[in-house]
Design an enzyme around this catalytic site. Sequence first.
Site, PDB file in Angstrom:
ATOM      1  N   SER A 113       0.798  -1.235   0.000  1.00  0.00           N
ATOM      2  CA  SER A 113       0.000   0.000   0.000  1.00  0.00           C
ATOM      3  C   SER A 113       0.825   1.277   0.000  1.00  0.00           C
ATOM      4  O   SER A 113       0.518   2.234   0.723  1.00  0.00           O
ATOM      5  CB  SER A 113      -0.968   0.020   1.185  1.00  0.00           C
ATOM      6  OG  SER A 113      -1.977  -0.902   0.961  1.00  0.00           O
ATOM      7  N   ASP A 159      -7.028  -0.170   2.977  1.00  0.00           N
ATOM      8  CA  ASP A 159      -5.658   0.357   3.037  1.00  0.00           C
ATOM      9  C   ASP A 159      -5.637   1.790   3.571  1.00  0.00           C
ATOM     10  O   ASP A 159      -4.797   2.155   4.403  1.00  0.00           O
ATOM     11  CB  ASP A 159      -5.014   0.316   1.644  1.00  0.00           C
ATOM     12  CG  ASP A 159      -5.048  -1.078   1.040  1.00  0.00           C
ATOM     13  OD1 ASP A 159      -5.196  -2.051   1.802  1.00  0.00           O
ATOM     14  OD2 ASP A 159      -4.943  -1.197  -0.199  1.00  0.00           O
TER      15      ASP A 159
HETATM   16  C1  GLA Z   1      -5.853  -4.084  -2.314  1.00  0.00           C
HETATM   17  C2  GLA Z   1      -6.995  -3.085  -2.182  1.00  0.00           C
HETATM   18  C3  GLA Z   1      -7.761  -3.291  -0.874  1.00  0.00           C
HETATM   19  C4  GLA Z   1      -8.173  -4.751  -0.707  1.00  0.00           C
HETATM   20  C5  GLA Z   1      -6.994  -5.694  -0.983  1.00  0.00           C
HETATM   21  C6  GLA Z   1      -7.401  -7.138  -1.008  1.00  0.00           C
HETATM   22  O1  GLA Z   1      -4.899  -3.841  -1.324  1.00  0.00           O
HETATM   23  O2  GLA Z   1      -6.487  -1.759  -2.220  1.00  0.00           O
HETATM   24  O3  GLA Z   1      -8.871  -2.430  -0.828  1.00  0.00           O
HETATM   25  O4  GLA Z   1      -9.264  -5.062  -1.507  1.00  0.00           O
HETATM   26  O5  GLA Z   1      -6.356  -5.405  -2.209  1.00  0.00           O
HETATM   27  O6  GLA Z   1      -7.816  -7.540   0.252  1.00  0.00           O
END
Ligand code: GLA
Length: 370
Positions: A113, A159
């Site tokens: 993230s 995230d």
């Molecule tokens: C990414 C997305 C989140 C979530 C994950 C899977 O990180 O940004 O919102 O959906 O994938 O859990």
Amino acid sequence: MAGRPPDGVWVAPGRVNLIGEHTDYNDGFVLPFALSQRVSVAAARRRDRNLTVVSRQQPDRVTIDLDGLAPGLVTGWGAYVAGVAWALQARGYAPSGADLLIESDVPIGAGLSSSAALECAVAAALDGLAGFGLPAVDLAQIAQTAENDFVGFPCGLMDQMVSMTAIAGHALFLDTRSLLAEAVPFDPSRAGLTLIVVNTNAPHLLVYTEYAERRRACELAARLLKVRSLRDVTPDQLDAALSGLRDATLGRRVRHVVTENARVLATVDRLRVGDVHAIGPLLSASHQSLRDDFEVSSARLDVAVTAALSAGALGARLTGAGFGGCAIALAPVEAADDIVTNVAEAFRRRRFGAPTCFAAKPSAGAHQVW
Ligand code: GLA
């Protein structure tokens, strides 16, 4: 920044999702925690209506005109910054012009993230500079709007929520429907454990198309099952739901979401009573479900998980959207070296590029540091 001091410096962390994968866009449960790796934004007000953005991690300087911002006008990494300004404006808040200097030690494109961390650090900075005083949950939603509607990636809220609101030494148990959140104690080191992050260093390229496809499949299944979202299918209704669906692929997607929500609740139950050891099998079951039912794993992620488990991890799973990026392994501190060596050897045998491992430290969410 032209040599002048900033008016403030704000930080926002990357994250690891402990468990609860691909549940956030199904109104379900997630349990991420914030990393110590973070994005910082030093910000100084300007008199005009421009944002100028320089990042120590990027070669180009981006200038964003705050008047007339629209999706598509700014692309590349600058879109995460411009998107936040645009999303603030869409909510009726006019950020001031500013010079922004960005620095990050969150690995980029690794599923930790880095983009949410950038959005959240910028959101906190623009909020702080203008003195809006917006609640952290609002800033998380603004950051998500930036990613969904300006950058164009249909992520859920996990995230951004953890990057904005995490508490050090805790994971964030979030109900993504009600947005009720609980900080659940999670400090592996106090239990003689460590949480190892294995970065496969394989870019998760497929993620952009496959993620949107999984999301559409879940929404279709919910419509066919006549529920608002897959969150509304409980484990005891699963068999009936599966036999009603007929489509085997869709059925596997549903089974992942329903069982994953249950695993999050079971993990939270164990952490609430301080039994960190007991969550290992739940992490491994999550990986199997993501691999076999949701089909978002990769050869490298599977090898990392298997090698970690065979060297003594209590549980291991991919974390984040999948298709590359990172795996996590919960392990006794004394097994950590063996696990790192075993994963590296398994990668070498398969002629994969070398992975990078580090121990994650559950850390605080976005805040002003100066
Ligand atoms: C990414 C997305 C989140 C979530 C994950 C899977 O990180 O940004 O919102 O959906 O994938 O859990």
